[in-house]
Scaffold this active site. Structure first.
Site, PDB file in Angstrom:
ATOM      1  CG  ASN A   6      42.987  -3.986  61.627  1.00 51.86           C
ATOM      2  OD1 ASN A   6      42.908  -4.531  60.827  1.00 51.86           O
ATOM      3  ND2 ASN A   6      41.897  -3.583  62.446  1.00 51.86           N
ATOM      4  NE  ARG A   8      38.333  -6.245  57.638  1.00 50.04           N
ATOM      5  CZ  ARG A   8      37.193  -6.371  58.394  1.00 50.04           C
ATOM      6  NH1 ARG A   8      37.069  -7.035  59.550  1.00 50.04           N
ATOM      7  NH2 ARG A   8      36.154  -6.077  57.869  1.00 50.04           N
ATOM      8  CB  CYS A   9      42.757   0.169  60.195  1.00 48.43           C
ATOM      9  SG  CYS A   9      42.741   2.074  60.816  1.00 48.43           S
ATOM     10  CD  GLN A  10      41.283   5.832  54.127  1.00 51.34           C
ATOM     11  OE1 GLN A  10      40.131   5.695  54.655  1.00 51.34           O
ATOM     12  NE2 GLN A  10      41.735   6.497  53.102  1.00 51.34           N
ATOM     13  NE  ARG A  13      44.416  -0.060  53.425  1.00 53.76           N
ATOM     14  CZ  ARG A  13      42.913   0.078  53.909  1.00 53.76           C
ATOM     15  NH1 ARG A  13      42.561  -0.761  54.658  1.00 53.76           N
ATOM     16  NH2 ARG A  13      42.175   0.850  53.249  1.00 53.76           N
TER      17      ARG A  13
END
Length: 116
Positions: A6, A8-10, A13
């Site tokens: 995802n 948007r997920c730190q 990433r």
């Protein structure tokens, strides 16, 4: 190797960055855009060696509003994740017959060691 990612997920990433830096071949699956089927989730759970409830993001508002306190069996929890993929804990990295949840992201290193 495959990562359920995802953007948007730190944590997702960070896990992706570890994979990229490892120079390992892998595929990115944006599981919110391409949700896993029930069969795929069952396979992932088997590779993680966990129960479905352990893969559910219990702090999500959706979980709190619709599922908190409900008693469902394993198959029903899998159905919930198929219906609402944002409730699936992320990221998940799959390699062969093993998988890890990238929380913390360094968990993925256990799979990378197998590559050597």
């Amino acid at each position: 190797m495959e990562i359920y990612h995802n953007p948007r997920c730190q944590k997702s990433r960070q896990t992706l960055k570890i994979l990229q830096e490892s120079k390992t071949d892998f595929e990115i699956r944006k599981y919110l855009d391409d949700p896993p089927s029930k069969d795929e989730l069952q396979q992932v759970l088997a590779k993680l060696d966990i129960k479905p409830m352990a893969l559910i993001r219990q702090n999500e508002d959706l979980f709190k509003k619709e599922y908190k306190g409900k008693v469902l069996n394993d198959e029903e929890w899998i159905d919930v994740m198929v219906k609402h993929p944002r409730l699936i804990e992320r990221p998940i990295v799959i390699h062969g017959d093993r998988a890890v949840i990238g929380r913390p992201p360094e968990n993925v290193r256990a799979l990378l060691v197998e590559e050597d």
